[in-house]
Design a protein around this motif. Structure first.
Motif: not given
Length: 391
Positions: A258-276
């Motif tokens: 059983i692993p001790g950790e899991v790493v996830v890479d992800f990305n937002f492509r966001f428009c002017t309706e949302s802020t970081p």
């Protein structure tokens, strides 16, 4: 051979793999200097990644009245190209411009050496016809657009901001068209923000799960919730913000651990309706709700920008219609560009270039028939903008 095509071939012949400009900017500067452009070469970056940037400006020379308003339009782009890929898969040498069946082959022909050539020749023709003009014209060219983009356009923009240089309009020569030059332009781009999430568990023997804590199992419900979220609904110019997982890494490689950790890479492509900040807060709230033990880091690659219909868009749309008969489409789709940096110091930024069907591919090519109209469109934009300022 016309001058735009000849200059395009000259640029293709230079193997300007990121960040090596390979002398492309010197070719451009040699054409601009006789037109009255003041040339600056700005070198940046560490010794192992030296980036060459060109800033060239020709000041306006209005005749009557002497106090007439002037504006600055900047042509922006990059001389660097992506790697060729396996050479034996190319029909011809990628840095030897080659003609076949009405097409010009070579790495960078579409992205974006044809645009650079069209920029220069358009300006040559415009200045020859209008030696006294209310338009100032600038060139902002980098050799670090296809790379990390840390020492390219952003460096020049910071310098121009420090100097108090005001940019009114900018055309980025990215390949925006689909089937014919001018059928689509970009009047904005989405922002990009990446995250790296590490969910912590307890490693253990897979036969004794009560003595371990599987982070993959813990993450799964939160991941499903994140996938289902509607981050915003977009607007008239942008599609809704998108959240996508790009990589998941977990486990030791053994089937009984059983692993001790899991790493996830992800990305937002966001428009002017949302802020970081809002997106970060919403995502983190989901992780906390599911009781995860996690570390999370963020990288903001660029903020969204938008140029609504107005002076520049109108001038470009009219130029395309006059030259090609096309009613161009305004779009904000696709990836990021250096427009994200320029938009911070310039209120009106659009991207306009040739068809993009073969960019970054083996045997990158462009229909020769798409090159000259591109130059003419750029020249007509200059004429349209100058006509507004000329009594």
């Amino acid at each position: 051979m016309n001058r735009t095509l000849h200059l395009t071939e000259q640029l293709i012949s230079r193997p300007s793999n990121t960040p090596d400009d390979a002398g492309c900017q010197a070719i451009l500067a040699a054409r601009l200097a006789p037109l009255g452009f003041v040339i600056e070469t700005l070198v940046s970056g560490p010794d192992h990644f030296r980036v060459t940037n060109l800033w060239a400006k020709r000041a306006a020379t209005p005749v009557v009245p002497a106090q007439a308003a002037t504006e600055l339009i900047v042509f922006a782009g990059h001389t660097d190209v992506v790697p060729t890929g396996p050479l034996d898969q190319w029909q011809s040498d990628p840095f030897t411009p080659t003609h076949k069946d009405g097409k010009l082959y070579g790495r960078g022909v579409s992205d974006m050496k044809a645009s650079l050539a069209a920029f220069v020749v358009a300006v040559e023709e415009f200045v020859a016809a209008q030696p006294d003009t209310a338009l100032s014209i600038g060139f902002l060219i980098t050799s670090d657009e296809e790379g990390p983009a840390n020492d390219g356009t952003v460096i020049v923009c910071d310098l121009l901001k420090q100097r108090g240089e005001r940019l009114d309009y900018c055309i980025v020569g990215e390949p925006t068209s689909l089937e014919r030059t001018g059928d689509m332009i970009k009047n904005g781009r989405r922002g990009t923000m990446s995250g790296k999430l590490t969910v912590k568990g307890v490693q253990g023997h897979i036969a004794y799960p009560h003595l371990a804590k599987n982070p993959i199992h813990q993450l799964a419900p939160a991941l499903a919730e994140l996938v289902a979220i509607e981050w915003d609904q977009g607007n008239a110019f942008f599609p809704p913000t998108s959240w996508q997982v790009s990589n998941i890494h977990g486990g030791t490689g053994a089937s009984n651990v059983i692993p001790g950790e899991v790493v996830v890479d992800f990305n937002f492509r966001f428009c002017t309706e949302s802020t970081p900040e809002a997106l970060q807060n919403r995502l983190q709230a989901v992780l906390l709700k599911h009781g995860l033990d996690f570390d999370l880091s963020w990288t903001i690659g660029g903020l969204p920008f938008l140029t609504t219909p107005g002076t520049l868009v109108d001038a470009v749309v009219a130029a395309i219609k006059t030259e090609t008969g096309l009613d161009t489409v305004l779009s904000t789709t696709g990836g990021t560009s250096d427009g994200r940096f320029i938009a911070k110091i310039c209120p009106q930024v659009i991207e306009l270039g040739p068809p993009n069907a073969t960019i970054h591919k083996i045997d990158e090519h462009l229909n020769v028939a798409d090159i000259e109209p591109l130059k003419n469109i750029y020249r007509r934009v200059l004429e349209n903008l100058n006509a507004r300022l000329t009594p």
